[in-house]
Design an enzyme around this catalytic site. Structure first.
Site, mmCIF file in Angstrom:
data_model
loop_
_atom_site.group_PDB
_atom_site.id
_atom_site.type_symbol
_atom_site.label_atom_id
_atom_site.label_comp_id
_atom_site.label_asym_id
_atom_site.label_seq_id
_atom_site.Cartn_x
_atom_site.Cartn_y
_atom_site.Cartn_z
ATOM 1 N N LEU A 21 75.817 51.577 30.990
ATOM 2 C CA LEU A 21 76.738 51.192 29.912
ATOM 3 C C LEU A 21 76.956 52.277 28.868
ATOM 4 O O LEU A 21 77.864 52.170 28.058
ATOM 5 C CB LEU A 21 76.192 49.943 29.203
ATOM 6 C CG LEU A 21 76.061 48.685 30.061
ATOM 7 C CD1 LEU A 21 75.335 47.591 29.280
ATOM 8 C CD2 LEU A 21 77.435 48.201 30.508
ATOM 9 N N ASN A 25 75.001 59.114 27.598
ATOM 10 C CA ASN A 25 73.555 59.000 27.782
ATOM 11 C C ASN A 25 73.297 59.219 29.278
ATOM 12 O O ASN A 25 73.579 58.359 30.110
ATOM 13 C CB ASN A 25 73.126 57.607 27.302
ATOM 14 C CG ASN A 25 71.700 57.218 27.693
ATOM 15 O OD1 ASN A 25 71.082 57.828 28.560
ATOM 16 N ND2 ASN A 25 71.192 56.177 27.059
ATOM 17 N N GLU A 174 73.860 54.396 13.901
ATOM 18 C CA GLU A 174 72.883 54.217 14.981
ATOM 19 C C GLU A 174 71.464 54.038 14.439
ATOM 20 O O GLU A 174 70.483 54.143 15.176
ATOM 21 C CB GLU A 174 72.964 55.398 15.946
ATOM 22 C CG GLU A 174 74.334 55.534 16.627
ATOM 23 C CD GLU A 174 74.575 54.506 17.741
ATOM 24 O OE1 GLU A 174 73.650 54.241 18.510
ATOM 25 O OE2 GLU A 174 75.709 53.969 17.818
ATOM 26 N N ARG A 214 78.073 59.398 17.960
ATOM 27 C CA ARG A 214 77.948 57.990 17.572
ATOM 28 C C ARG A 214 77.786 57.791 16.062
ATOM 29 O O ARG A 214 78.196 56.780 15.521
ATOM 30 C CB ARG A 214 76.744 57.353 18.275
ATOM 31 C CG ARG A 214 76.848 57.305 19.788
ATOM 32 C CD ARG A 214 75.847 56.300 20.320
ATOM 33 N NE ARG A 214 75.509 56.483 21.724
ATOM 34 C CZ ARG A 214 74.671 55.692 22.374
ATOM 35 N NH1 ARG A 214 74.082 54.684 21.761
ATOM 36 N NH2 ARG A 214 74.388 55.897 23.650
ATOM 37 N N HIS A 250 71.697 60.797 20.592
ATOM 38 C CA HIS A 250 71.108 60.503 19.279
ATOM 39 C C HIS A 250 70.323 61.733 18.836
ATOM 40 O O HIS A 250 69.784 62.459 19.675
ATOM 41 C CB HIS A 250 70.115 59.337 19.350
ATOM 42 C CG HIS A 250 70.743 57.974 19.497
ATOM 43 N ND1 HIS A 250 70.218 56.994 20.306
ATOM 44 C CD2 HIS A 250 71.841 57.439 18.917
ATOM 45 C CE1 HIS A 250 70.965 55.896 20.219
ATOM 46 N NE2 HIS A 250 71.970 56.140 19.389
ATOM 47 N N CYS A 368 62.328 55.963 20.839
ATOM 48 C CA CYS A 368 63.414 54.966 20.808
ATOM 49 C C CYS A 368 62.858 53.564 20.696
ATOM 50 O O CYS A 368 63.517 52.662 20.190
ATOM 51 C CB CYS A 368 64.238 55.028 22.088
ATOM 52 S SG CYS A 368 65.239 56.497 22.237
HETATM 53 N N1 LIG Z 1 67.563 55.120 21.580
HETATM 54 C C1 LIG Z 1 67.757 54.972 23.001
HETATM 55 C C2 LIG Z 1 68.922 54.117 23.284
HETATM 56 C C3 LIG Z 1 69.239 53.995 24.721
HETATM 57 C C4 LIG Z 1 70.394 53.074 24.970
HETATM 58 N N2 LIG Z 1 70.606 52.888 26.414
HETATM 59 C C5 LIG Z 1 71.375 51.903 26.859
HETATM 60 O O1 LIG Z 1 71.919 51.120 26.129
HETATM 61 C C6 LIG Z 1 71.570 51.834 28.381
HETATM 62 C C7 LIG Z 1 71.929 50.455 28.851
HETATM 63 C C8 LIG Z 1 72.404 50.467 30.287
HETATM 64 O O2 LIG Z 1 73.084 51.393 30.681
HETATM 65 O O3 LIG Z 1 72.096 49.494 31.009
HETATM 66 C C9 LIG Z 1 71.673 53.618 24.332
HETATM 67 O O4 LIG Z 1 72.362 54.426 24.962
HETATM 68 O O5 LIG Z 1 71.932 53.260 23.172
#
Ligand SMILES: NCCC[C@H](NC(=O)CCC(=O)O)C(=O)O
Length: 444
Positions: A21, A25, A174, A214, A250, A368
């Site tokens: 999602l 990242n 964030e 972000r 981040h 995190c």
């Molecule tokens: N501080 C670390 C945050 C990680 C988080 N990953 C997620 O939401 C991945 C979820 C997914 O892809 O299923 C993000 O990117 O905010």
């Protein structure tokens, strides 16, 4: 009066899954559609939290959120019974179902920005939940996050809770992942460093080209105002847009601070020298800037291993230790660097490795998983004691996980109406264990 830093880790929720999602990242995107293990994920997190409690740190846990979020699915037009809503969403838009089913609230570094009472003009400890507007699945977290924080830090004599910032890209926030509080002693007024990815008002400043920034400067400034911070003790620092484009979504993927130590990669920031000078001046000197050169650890290795998504903790003897993911041991350049670091003349004397791979595969390392709250004895006394980690809570939560969590979850399982029943049953029991009251939609 004693002053210290407490850590509040996110308990991984029963729907922990890999849905890809988070654009920008790398781990989230590359592990999309893998089968997850929510039970292991929760237990890995509990083990890390318990180990820190055993090292003498003040350690609490934050409850996960209700997922799949049927309230949001209904808000966007899916209707009928709970099973109907899930079924329609799975058929019409699996990606919306995935966004509403993520256990992403586990990364409590993104839950809120926290300023200790020593820093704020009214002498209160301030919390602002992060709006997380850049990602749909995370933008549905802040209301419940605020409910949970208020249930744990309830005493208005000590704690001030703000609403999350307006839900607009101007105020992309964030939370603590883009905020580091430096200080000499935890009880001293510290210097709060806000690291932003772009400025909305000043479009002339560089911004990433490939991946989103972000955090905005405007959001950081708003939080500093709400928390009544002094300009003389606040620093705004821009993240290097080139590293955002290499997966540093981040700031806590490329820098981490504790007390008078700032540990960061050579390429982490823009205008690095001028900004470090400003930090040094506002801290009245005696800073340890530990800069990791690209020649020793590339940005790619830092992103893969999460060298900077480590926790730097202060132990009772005054020495510091690094809490690192085992992925740092598996990366030769990073492991060599950490072995060297403990021999250098810095306050960091030891590294402890933890397996948090279930979280790492979604881009969340040890840092995190925790929200830092610098506080004093009197404030700790006012915290809901039922969330604080000890032998009894550790045993109780492990039993609770064994009773309610699955050991595998795939994208197809998210539409299973049984999953929401399991999740609500688990959370209802958890709110009793932690004595949180009714913090979830399904309880209201
Ligand atoms: N501080 C670390 C945050 C990680 C988080 N990953 C997620 O939401 C991945 C979820 C997914 O892809 O299923 C993000 O990117 O905010």
């Amino acid at each position: 009066m004693k002053h210290f830093e407490a850590n509040f880790d996110g308990l991984v929720g029963p729907t922990h899954n890999y849905a890809g999602l988070s654009f920008g990242n790398v781990a989230s995107q590359s592990n999309a559609a893998q089968v997850s293990n929510p039970r292991d994920a929760a237990k890995q997190g509990l083990k890390k939290a318990k180990a820190l409690a055993d090292m003498g740190l003040v350690q609490g846990m934050l409850a996960p959120q209700e997922r799949p979020d049927l309230h949001t699915l209904r808000r966007i037009g899916f209707s009928g019974s709970d099973a109907d809503v899930l079924n329609q969403a799975a058929k019409q838009s699996p990606v919306l179902l995935q966004a509403c089913a993520s256990a992403s609230s586990m990364w409590t570094a993104n839950a809120a920005t926290v300023s200790p009472s020593a820093d704020s003009a009214d002498g209160k400890l301030h919390f602002t939940p992060a709006n997380l507007v850049d990602k749909l699945h995370r933008s549905i977290e802040p209301v419940t996050t605020g409910n949970i924080l208020k249930a744990i830090f309830a005493d208005t004599k000590h704690f001030a809770h703000h609403e999350h910032l307006p839900e607009h890209p101007t105020f992309g926030d964030e939370g603590a992942a883009n905020h580091t509080r430096l200080c000499h002693n935890y009880g001293d007024a510290g210097v709060e460093v806000f690291v932003y990815g772009r400025s909305v008002a000043d479009a002339a400043r560089p911004a990433p080209r490939k991946y989103p920034a972000r955090q905005t400067l405007e959001a950081s400034q708003a939080v500093a105002r709400l928390h009544q911070l002094r300009d003389s003790h606040t620093v705004y620092l821009q993240q290097n847009p080139d590293v955002i484009d290499q997966g540093v979504f981040h700031n806590d993927v490329i820098a981490v601070g504790n007390q008078n130590v700032l540990f960061y990669h050579e390429q982490a920031f823009l205008e690095t020298q001028a900004k470090l000078t400003e930090i040094e001046r506002k801290m009245n000197g005696n800073m340890h800037f530990i800069e990791v050169p690209t020649a020793k650890v590339s940005v790619l290795d830092a992103v893969k291993s999460y060298l900077f998504n480590t926790q730097i903790i202060t132990l009772s003897d005054g020495n510091m230790a690094i809490i690192a993911p085992t992925d740092c041991q598996e990366n030769p350049a990073v492991y060599a660097y950490l072995n060297e670091l403990v021999t250098l003349n810095t306050p960091i004397k030891a590294v402890h490795y933890f397996d948090v791979k279930q979280s790492m595969q979604n881009g969340g390392g040890p840092a995190c998983l925790r929200l830092r709250v610098a506080m004093n004895d009197a404030e700790l006394k006012a915290v809901n004691p039922n969330v604080m980690m000890n032998d009894a809570l550790f045993a109780r939560l492990n039993q609770w996980v064994d009773k309610h969590y699955r050991d595998r979850l795939s994208a197809a399982d998210l539409a299973d109406p049984q999953l929401i029943i399991e999740s609500r049953t688990a959370l209802d029991e958890l709110t009793q264990i932690m004595q949180l009251g009714s913090v979830y939609q399904f309880q209201r």
